[in-house]
Enzyme design. Structure first.
Site, short mmCIF file in Angstrom:
data_model
loop_
_atom_site.label_atom_id
_atom_site.label_comp_id
_atom_site.label_asym_id
_atom_site.label_seq_id
_atom_site.Cartn_x
_atom_site.Cartn_y
_atom_site.Cartn_z
CD GLU A 154 -3.09 -1.01 2.14
OE1 GLU A 154 -3.00 -0.10 3.01
OE2 GLU A 154 -4.01 -1.84 2.13
CG HIS B 80 -10.44 6.36 5.48
ND1 HIS B 80 -11.42 5.40 5.34
CD2 HIS B 80 -9.27 5.67 5.63
CE1 HIS B 80 -10.89 4.19 5.41
NE2 HIS B 80 -9.59 4.32 5.59
#
Length: 506
Positions: A111, A330
């Site tokens: 990621e 988020h």
């Protein structure tokens, strides 16, 4: 028998804490069913853990500090990252089955801003759901844990700087519960934003509870916006995991231009960089898409089954079509200030998971460090509590049950003024409006308190750093530090800015 420890919240942090405390008695208080309405359940990306032969805790720490943009607490980050192996082992012993590669070893994904493939997944892109299912099953099989579902804690009762109880609404009744050991594990504050990937009812209840009890808050200005939520008419917005970009998907605008091509790291640059780049494209009237056709193509559904299902429901075939995306709130890097034992500044009160500010994330969370942090801090809190003698009981001061929170009016202010790019004028407007709501002592007061903390912290940070960006202060200061304030200090700062006398201290 010893008095039960109260754990508030049933995401990964709360569940790990409760399980790790066994055989000590625990009352797990959750406003829904265990694991329901939690941010953990929605987590796709996985858990960062430096367990590969080509990896190390030192490399993981280096990536974390770089993403944190100068504001990580290095000692706290070292301790949490060093706890990864123990946390993963604990999860496995309690039923979490992490994905394996063809050789039977733990599969590791990549990621953004990670130098190594170190992201562990369970169930492909449904890691959070897999963790919740396993841990809730383990909780149900643990006799020392009593679950109190459909129960919402609305106030902590504190006296002389120590917790002594709580007030909750459950089964249509007001519950007043004595407690000298309380762990807050209530998750994030995405419900304050119109566009979020998190449960809309989560407005930062744990932060509010701790602040009203006198606890110190830290880093409240740092709100992470995930760059790639599905641009659809849904609430919460489904997340298109960063792992999709980790597998080679690219971002393009409506002209087909790969607008991040010249940016260091490209699509895998830190989240704040990618989110602002996408927001800029949208602000000029453009649209942004994630293109996974060449990188994954027909293999998309096998690699990302949950995301493929989300796209299918929205009428998109990600193997053959572009996926429309946009930034969405988020994760909150800030929250209740805690030490390495997960202790807050209030005696008898611990905080774990997203509601806590450990110092791991600094100004910008490194992808997939959040579930790691929640598990490691849950274990730390349980270890600390287990080593303490029972606190003597004390009489409970009288306390009434506040009305259920009303978020709507606060959500409008936050979404307008506390987004990806902030301005000094907008922050001042938000502080004035939110201060009035806090002091009105009405249904919007609790969510307004959390939002006011974000706004005041953001106004005081006169620079752009990590997830906090201001158009009137676009540069970083050469020297910067974390911020921490109590509620009374936050209110005093808000009144000073609004040029009004402070009418209350907590």
């Amino acid at each position: 028998m010893s008095a039960p420890v109260i754990v508030i919240g049933s995401g990964i942090g709360g569940l790990v804490t409760a399980l790790a405390l066994a055989p000590r008695r625990v009352a797990l208080v959750t406003k829904a069913a265990p694991g329901g309405e939690t941010s953990t359940f929605w987590a796709q990306g996985g858990i960062a853990a430096a367990l590969g032969d080509d990896d190390s805790a030192a490399l993981h720490l280096e990536d974390t500090l770089a993403a944190g943009d100068g504001l990580c607490d290095r000692q706290a980050a070292e301790a949490i990252i060093a706890g990864a192996a123990e946390a993963i082992g604990f999860l496995q012993r309690h039923g979490v089955a992490f994905d394996r590669d063809g050789d039977g070893r733990l599969a590791r994904g990549l990621e953004a801003a990670h130098a190594r493939r170190r992201i562990l997944h369970a169930g492909g892109d449904a890691t959070g759901a897999a963790v919740i299912c396993a841990l809730t099953r383990a909780v149900a099989e643990t006799p020392s844990i009593t679950v109190m579902p459909d129960t919402e804690v609305r106030r902590l009762i504190a006296a002389d700087g120590a917790v002594c109880g709580l007030v909750a609404a459950g089964n249509g009744e007001t519950l007043t519960i004595p407690a000298s050991r309380v762990v807050i594990a209530t998750g994030g504050l995405g419900g304050l934003y119109e566009i979020s990937t998190n449960p809309p009812g989560n407005f930062g209840q744990g932060v509010m509870l701790a602040a009203r009890a006198g606890a110190l808050l830290a880093d409240m200005e740092f709100i992470q916006f995930h760059p790639t939520a599905l641009a659809a008419d849904l609430r919460p917005l489904p997340l298109i995991s960063e792992a999709v970009r980790g597998e080679g998907a690219v971002l393009v605008n409506e002209k087909g231009e790969r607008f991040l091509a010249a940016t260091p790291g490209g699509e895998l640059a830190p989240r704040d960089v990618v989110a602002r780049a996408i927001a800029a494209q949208i602000a000029r009237g453009g649209r942004v898409y994630l293109d996974a056709r060449q990188a994954l193509g027909r293999g998309f559904p096998a690699r990302f089954p949950a995301i493929a299902g989300i796209c299918t429901k929205a009428g998109i075939n990600p193997a053959e079509e572009l996926i429309p995306v946009r930034p969405a709130e988020h994760y909150a890097m800030g929250g209740i200030a805690v030490d390495q034992r997960a202790r807050t500044s209030v005696t008898g009160l611990w905080a774990v998971g997203e509601c806590a500010a450990t110092g791991l994330h600094g100004a910008n969370r490194l992808a997939s460090n959040s579930l790691l942090e929640a598990a490691v801090t849950g274990l730390a809190a349980a270890r600390d509590i287990a080593g303490l003698a029972d606190a003597p009981g004390r009489p409970l001061p009288s306390a009434c049950l506040p009305r259920p929170a009303r978020i709507g009016i606060v959500r409008d202010i936050v979404s307008r003024e506390l987004g990806v790019l902030r301005t000094g004028a907008g922050l001042r407007r938000s502080i004035e409006a939110l201060l009035a709501l806090v002091e009105a002592e009405e249904a919007a007061s609790d969510p307004a308190l959390v939002a006011l903390s974000i706004a005041v912290f953001a106004h005081r940070r006169e620079e752009s750093r990590g997830a906090h960006a201001r158009s009137d202060f676009p540069l970083k200061k050469p020297h910067s530090a974390r911020q921490a304030m109590t509620l009374s200090q936050t209110l005093a700062a808000a009144h000073a800015l609004c040029h009004t006398p402070c009418r209350r201290s907590a």
